[in-house]
Design an enzyme around this catalytic site. Structure first.
Site, PDB file in Angstrom:
ATOM      1  CB  THR A  16      -0.938   0.005   1.227  1.00 54.06           C
ATOM      2  OG1 THR A  16      -1.776  -1.157   1.175  1.00 54.06           O
ATOM      3  CG2 THR A  16      -1.819   1.238   1.247  1.00 54.06           C
ATOM      4  CB  THR A 168       2.424 -10.424  15.972  1.00 53.58           C
ATOM      5  OG1 THR A 168       3.304 -11.487  16.346  1.00 53.58           O
ATOM      6  CG2 THR A 168       1.123 -11.023  15.471  1.00 53.58           C
TER       7      THR A 168
END
Length: 343
Positions: A16, A168
């Site tokens: 993105t 994470t």
């Protein structure tokens, strides 16, 4: 004292952050990173020289695989002697997997490799891409005594710099998309950029930088759940050429004590398949033997993942299997930290 500006290489892989919106059609398209300064003129204020390189065909990070990890690593290897730091632009969905894998592949790293990305495209009015990119480059250019201050694979997102193999992705919508639950952040960006130097990784050897390209993907990931069947476990363990399994267990490394379950794992271990115990919890550690429900796993030879993330466990497994570590050394090698991935 050197007055030389740090040279930073920006490596675009996709994602993105490298997109701009065509306001006529509403679609996203990749922009030319050679025109980066036109898009973000603030980069000229940074006290470093910036060069850019892209993968021949930038990809959505959902399509990432070890072949691309090797390509990214080779770019770093080819430019390692000519640049003081690297910033890798990557889609956020699998960024923790790639950062974790490269932390093992780039042995004796003495320079920063900073991963970053964005939740909104760089041309969006409310984009997080500008701050993430600017600060990542600033972090990669930090010097102390004419040497890079950061000397490991990191991940920067929304004001926080983390050790890459400790991260994470926790949120698909918030700008605060990543978290490191078992290790403190390496730096925090506010009015000032505060680096927590005591948490930085340093290689314990003066050996030269070395790239490891051989990754073995003959592994499986099993997330335990109440009611998981013998047929499911059995079918996975019978996968042709399977060499290792990451077992995502409950809590502090607990699992079913059903005889069929323990027997299947025990047989797999006897047949040379390495079983790694990693907790499903986002934070905390596997402590085998702490409860009766993990004592049998310890008894049959399951390997403790300690406080490693699933993402880092996958990268470490592929790396160790690719090095063809002997069976009698494997448990010790996995349970020993290589680059700060576990405590």
């Amino acid at each position: 004292m050197s007055n030389k500006k740090p040279n930073i290489l920006l490596v675009y892989t996709g994602g993105t952050i490298g997109m701009v919106k065509d306001f006529k059609t509403g679609t996203l398209k990749t922009f030319n990173f050679n025109n980066l300064l036109k898009r973000i003129p603030e980069l000229e204020l940074l006290d470093c020289d910036i060069n850019t390189v892209s993968l021949e065909e930038p990809i959505d990070s959902s399509n990432i695989n070890p072949t691309y990890w090797v390509k990214i690593s080779e770019i770093i290897e080819q430019h390692y002697d000519y640049f003081d730091g690297f910033v890798v632009l990557h889609g956020s969905d699998t960024m923790s997997y790639t950062a974790s894998a490269l932390s093992f592949m780039l042995e004796n790293l003495k320079k920063p490799v900073v991963f970053t990305g964005a939740q909104l495209p760089i041309g969006d009015l409310r984009t997080d891409a500008r701050e993430n990119l600017i600060t990542s480059i600033q972090v990669a250019s930090l010097q102390e005594n004419d040497a890079p201050l950061i000397q490991e694979v990191c991940l920067y997102f929304e004001n926080k710099l983390y050790r890459g193999n400790r991260t994470t992705k926790i949120n698909a919508e918030n700008f605060q998309a990543f978290k490191s639950f078992n290790y403190p952040e390496l730096a925090e960006s506010g009015v000032h950029l505060k680096v927590n130097e005591k948490y930085l990784w340093r290689s314990k050897t003066d050996a030269p930088f070395k790239l490891h390209k051989n990754l073995d993907t003959n592994i499986a990931l099993i997330k335990l759940y109440p009611g998981i069947s013998e047929a499911v476990i059995s079918s996975i363990l019978k996968t042709p050429n399977l060499k290792a399994v990451i077992l995502e267990t409950f809590g502090a490394g607990n699992s079913s004590t059903a005889s069929w379950f323990i027997n299947l794992l025990s047989t797999a271990i006897e047949n040379g398949i390495h079983i790694i115990n990693v907790t499903q919890c986002l934070g905390g550690s596997v402590i085998m033997g702490h409860y009766e429900t993990s004592n049998q796993l310890k008894r049959i030879g399951v390997i403790s993942g300690n406080d490693i993330t699933t993402e880092a466990a996958l990268g470490k497994l592929m790396f160790l299997l690719g090095k063809d570590v002997s069976d009698n050394q494997f448990k010790m090698r996995f349970e020993t930290p290589i680059c700060g991935e576990l405590t």
